[in-house]
Scaffold this motif. Sequence first.
Motif, short mmCIF file in Angstrom:
data_model
loop_
_atom_site.label_atom_id
_atom_site.label_comp_id
_atom_site.label_asym_id
_atom_site.label_seq_id
_atom_site.Cartn_x
_atom_site.Cartn_y
_atom_site.Cartn_z
N UNK A 76 -3.00 3.64 -0.18
CA UNK A 76 -1.92 3.34 -1.11
C UNK A 76 -0.55 3.55 -0.47
N UNK A 77 -0.42 4.62 0.33
CA UNK A 77 0.87 4.88 0.97
C UNK A 77 1.28 3.76 1.90
N UNK A 78 0.32 3.09 2.45
CA UNK A 78 0.60 2.04 3.41
C UNK A 78 1.28 0.84 2.77
N UNK A 79 0.94 0.55 1.53
CA UNK A 79 1.41 -0.69 0.90
C UNK A 79 2.22 -0.46 -0.36
N UNK A 80 2.56 0.79 -0.66
CA UNK A 80 3.30 1.07 -1.89
C UNK A 80 4.58 0.25 -2.01
N UNK A 81 5.43 0.15 -0.98
CA UNK A 81 6.64 -0.67 -1.12
C UNK A 81 6.33 -2.14 -1.32
N UNK A 82 5.26 -2.64 -0.72
CA UNK A 82 4.90 -4.05 -0.89
C UNK A 82 4.40 -4.33 -2.30
N UNK A 83 3.71 -3.37 -2.90
CA UNK A 83 3.28 -3.51 -4.29
C UNK A 83 4.47 -3.49 -5.23
N UNK A 108 4.46 9.76 -11.39
CA UNK A 108 5.01 10.37 -10.17
C UNK A 108 4.94 9.41 -8.99
N UNK A 109 4.11 8.37 -9.08
CA UNK A 109 4.03 7.40 -7.98
C UNK A 109 5.35 6.68 -7.80
N UNK A 110 5.95 6.26 -8.90
CA UNK A 110 7.24 5.56 -8.81
C UNK A 110 8.31 6.49 -8.27
N UNK A 114 2.33 19.99 4.96
CA UNK A 114 2.92 18.64 4.92
C UNK A 114 2.20 17.76 3.90
N UNK A 115 0.88 17.77 3.94
CA UNK A 115 0.12 16.95 3.01
C UNK A 115 0.33 17.42 1.57
N UNK A 116 0.44 18.73 1.39
CA UNK A 116 0.59 19.25 0.03
C UNK A 116 1.93 18.86 -0.58
N UNK A 117 2.93 18.60 0.25
CA UNK A 117 4.24 18.20 -0.26
C UNK A 117 4.25 16.77 -0.81
N UNK A 118 3.26 15.98 -0.43
CA UNK A 118 3.19 14.58 -0.87
C UNK A 118 2.18 14.47 -2.01
N UNK A 119 2.62 14.20 -3.24
CA UNK A 119 1.69 14.18 -4.39
C UNK A 119 0.51 13.25 -4.20
N UNK A 120 0.73 12.07 -3.63
CA UNK A 120 -0.37 11.12 -3.47
C UNK A 120 -1.38 11.59 -2.43
N UNK A 121 -0.96 12.40 -1.48
CA UNK A 121 -1.87 12.89 -0.46
C UNK A 121 -2.65 14.11 -0.90
N UNK A 122 -2.13 14.79 -1.90
CA UNK A 122 -2.81 15.99 -2.39
C UNK A 122 -3.68 15.69 -3.60
N UNK A 136 12.83 7.49 1.16
CA UNK A 136 13.78 7.62 2.25
C UNK A 136 13.84 9.04 2.77
N UNK A 137 13.54 10.02 1.89
CA UNK A 137 13.61 11.41 2.30
C UNK A 137 12.26 12.09 2.36
N UNK A 138 11.19 11.35 2.09
CA UNK A 138 9.85 11.94 2.07
C UNK A 138 8.95 11.21 3.04
N UNK A 139 8.08 11.93 3.75
CA UNK A 139 7.15 11.28 4.67
C UNK A 139 6.14 10.45 3.92
N UNK A 140 5.77 9.32 4.47
CA UNK A 140 4.82 8.42 3.84
C UNK A 140 3.69 8.12 4.81
N UNK A 141 2.49 8.10 4.32
CA UNK A 141 1.30 7.86 5.14
C UNK A 141 0.85 6.43 4.99
#
Length: 334
Positions: A243-250, A310-312, A293-301, A319-324
Amino acid sequence: MDRLQAMQVFTRVVDTNSFTRAAETLDLPRASVTTIIQNLESFLGTRLMHRTTRRLSLTPDGAAYYERCVRILADVEETEASFQSGNKKPHGKLRIDMPGSIGRLLVIPSLCEFHTRYPDIDLQLGLTDRPVDLLQEGVDCVVRVGALQDSSLVARRIGIFEGVTCAAPEYLQKYGMPHTLDDLETHCAVNYFSSRTGRVIDWAFKVDGKEVEVKMKGTVSVNDADAYVTCGLEGFGLIQPALFMVLPHLESGQLVEVLPELKPLPMPISAVYPHSRHLSPKVRVFVDWIAELFDRCPLLSGRCSLDTPCTKRTFEQRESSPVLDTPVMTEWVA
């Protein structure tokens, strides 16, 4: 002769099954490794291994000596670590390997934080989408997606891999929107194949709490995360990335979710390292840090999915959060 060094060199040659790879991982000239092994065999008065141009094999004496060396070196490392932990920060070279997209989008943007905490660790970061043999290649720890199958390795779960099935609007206009798994028989997919075996990896869905695998037809197969998404964006077929890979495209409408009620099977993300009685301090602190690091990203945890509010927020803050952005495949399973 430094007998402790000789034990370290000998076990590394056995673990990597190569004088050259052992020399590389120990930062020694290959000629020095050869000389050390020859001197060790002369000192012990026995041949430890048979060497040919293609492979190495242990003699019975070599196998017995290897087992004892492993125990002795583990005892030495544990003893040193017990004294170092109280008055020294973790230090030394640390070899890590992970899929390129995880390193590029999640780890590298935060490396300054790790270096500030542990300035004495020399981090050697490998970024590949291929499976890595920790012992053969002298790697201390890898990040892998999927269930751990190698009993000689230890895995600490650090996150959850959430996937999504999607396609470009142009593809759906041409071939229609599938509504059931049976409908997928008439569709094409961009397939992802294993770098190790060349085998195309089947898709997996979670249906009524059970895993259902689906073989997808397709005219294009890739083994690279970015190429996988690009093919989907170009309309080559359905894709099933993270999901992180294509979230902006969705969000932009360049991709449309397909079969939203049938989610791809979630997979664990793990930090994996060789089994031993004592985990070295430098590996321990890295695993603890990357788990943060993973715990800071809701979708990764696992705290959020595509359907939760929270996805939106995660997307708006990207821009300020790491994306997988790595495909949900078992390519990195041990």
